[in-house]
Design a protein around this motif. Structure first.
Motif, PDB file in Angstrom:
ATOM      1  N   ASP A 103       0.859  -1.181   0.000  1.00 47.01           N
ATOM      2  CA  ASP A 103       0.000   0.000   0.000  1.00 47.01           C
ATOM      3  C   ASP A 103       0.892   1.226   0.000  1.00 47.01           C
ATOM      4  N   VAL A 105       0.696   5.307   0.235  1.00 46.87           N
ATOM      5  CA  VAL A 105      -0.218   6.401   0.560  1.00 46.87           C
ATOM      6  C   VAL A 105       0.522   7.732   0.421  1.00 46.87           C
ATOM      7  N   TYR A 134      -2.883   5.026  -2.909  1.00 47.66           N
ATOM      8  CA  TYR A 134      -3.935   5.819  -2.262  1.00 47.66           C
ATOM      9  C   TYR A 134      -3.462   7.272  -2.185  1.00 47.66           C
ATOM     10  N   GLY A 138      -1.531  10.129   4.963  1.00 52.07           N
ATOM     11  CA  GLY A 138      -1.019   8.918   5.605  1.00 52.07           C
ATOM     12  C   GLY A 138      -1.399   8.822   7.079  1.00 52.07           C
ATOM     13  N   PHE A 141      -4.862   7.475   7.098  1.00 52.67           N
ATOM     14  CA  PHE A 141      -4.902   6.114   6.552  1.00 52.67           C
ATOM     15  C   PHE A 141      -4.487   5.093   7.607  1.00 52.67           C
TER      16      PHE A 141
END
Lengths: 284, 284
Positions: A103, A105, A134, A138, A141
């Motif tokens: 992932d 971010v 994304y 952060g 997230f």
């Protein structure tokens, strides 16, 4: 005509690079983004006038932020990367076939768009099927995650402006929660050399230490960052990068790197006395 | 009014320091000498416009050029220092009670005179009774010596101008001859980062390797030198600085140092892959 990019490293110190051609200037919702071309460093990009990445030496930063945790725990499968809009950190991570999910971010989509166009050297693996992008904060997230990641890499800007939240106690606590029971947190940790950076380093170290039982700092030579003496933080619930490094496993992967090797991995944790003293002060 | 000292690290890179007050400007037989006062670095001195020593960080260079060989062979008694007019290398050497005799050969007396006046922090031990000062060409001085020294430290300027001869094959051969059978030669070895410095480094390494069976390179973070990534050469007839370091003996001396410790001693020989490749190329 001569064009020079100048970064004010402190009020009293300047670093300047001769620019062949300005390639891009833009203002996103978060920050000013510039890309320049230069003879010495190739293309380089800056955020709010501060150096982020140069073609010449990005390998140093990206080698050291990725391969140190990966050699410490070769079983890392699930990774969260915060910031890192230039793509260099993801590029290095995707070289590990054992990583299943990344992932990434990044708060500022425009950084990624600009790097895809002007820094394909770093932004070349963002379309790897394991990478999930994304464009979010952060800090927010990571709040929603629990016991999820083997490794979190915080590849942020400095602790002011858009990157500020990524140096807070709340953020480090949430990273701890988002990591599995043997998770590792690596972050860029500023420089020990000039007072203003050393204070950020001390603050970050103090906050991370409140959550993680293992908390070390390692260093690299990054000539385009202030002082060229740059630090990374290594925090972990279980693994010690000095004793748990699996040299044989890492070397058997056969990854070609321009900076990192398992000797420098171990050597980079040997800090000068004045840096050790700054960290001890912060840890008290 | 603002006054800035600017050093051109390459044609395309500049490093600048805000100057509070110029303290001295002079022209010796050999070079131009300047001393400035600055908020960030305290007093600093330059030769022909190139940074030599700052009050803020001279400890890094002097720690690394002296304590690495001294911890490798604690029995060193007789030392030759070439260059080093600021006195910092001699200051560190005189901290060892076991050293009996230091010959210091500086070509330019005016450098020593200026440093005694404006950099007493480094030029403070030149009157130690063990120190014998010679204002001569180091290249010529060493020609006349045979089987004399346990350690030679070449603390020179860059390989052009007055320091040029100290990077020649003839000079290294004479150093070999001037050393005892277990002698060590340490020299400042330029930077691997910018091409022009890396070429000097490769040339020096190649020449030293022709004489000495043990030939290693180690690094330090010196932010006021070009790129901040600075190298030292360690050449020896017998001792390997990695395996022969006597950590216990050195630590029992109780010397307080701001940069050096025995961990960083070992860590400093772990070089990035790109530096190892440059050295391998030179050694072929």
């Amino acid at each position: 005509m001569e064009l020079w990019y100048t970064e004010q490293h402190t009020d009293n110190v300047r670093f300047s690079i001769k620019v062949d051609k300005p390639l891009y200037t833009g203002q996103s919702e978060f920050q000013r983004i510039d890309v320049f071309n230069s003879k010495e460093f190739g293309n380089f990009f800056t955020l709010d006038g501060l150096m982020m990445v140069t073609q010449k030496d990005e390998f140093i930063y990206h080698d050291m932020i990725v391969h140190v945790p990966m050699a410490t725990n070769p079983k890392i499968k699930n990774v969260l990367v915060i910031g890192a809009g230039d793509g260099g950190t993801v590029r290095e991570l995707t070289r590990y076939a054992t990583i299943e999910h990344i992932d990434m971010v990044e708060i500022d989509k425009m950084v990624v768009d600009v790097c895809r166009e002007y820094l394909p050297q770093t932004a070349c693996k963002l379309d790897d099927p394991r990478v999930h992008l994304y464009f979010e904060d952060g800090l927010k997230f990571v709040r929603t995650k629990e016991n999820t990641y083997d490794l979190i890499i915080v590849d942020s800007t400095d602790p002011f402006g858009p990157g500020e939240g990524l140096f807070t106690k709340e953020f480090y606590g949430n990273c701890y929660k988002a990591l599995k029971e043997d998770g590792i947190l690596v972050n860029q940790h500023e420089s020990p050399y000039y007072d203003e950076y050393a204070k950020s380093m001390q603050r970050a170290h103090k906050r991370i230490k409140e959550f993680f039982p293992i908390c070390r700092v390692y260093q690299a030579h990054i000539p385009t960052y202030p002082s060229g003496h740059w630090l990374f933080g290594f925090a972990s619930k279980k693994y010690d990068p000095l004793t748990d490094i699996d040299e044989k496993a890492w070397n058997s992967l056969g990854l070609k790197t321009k900076y990192y090797n398992t000797d420098i991995h171990k050597g980079s944790f040997a800090l000068p006395n004045y840096v050790k003293e700054l960290l001890a002060e912060a840890g008290e």
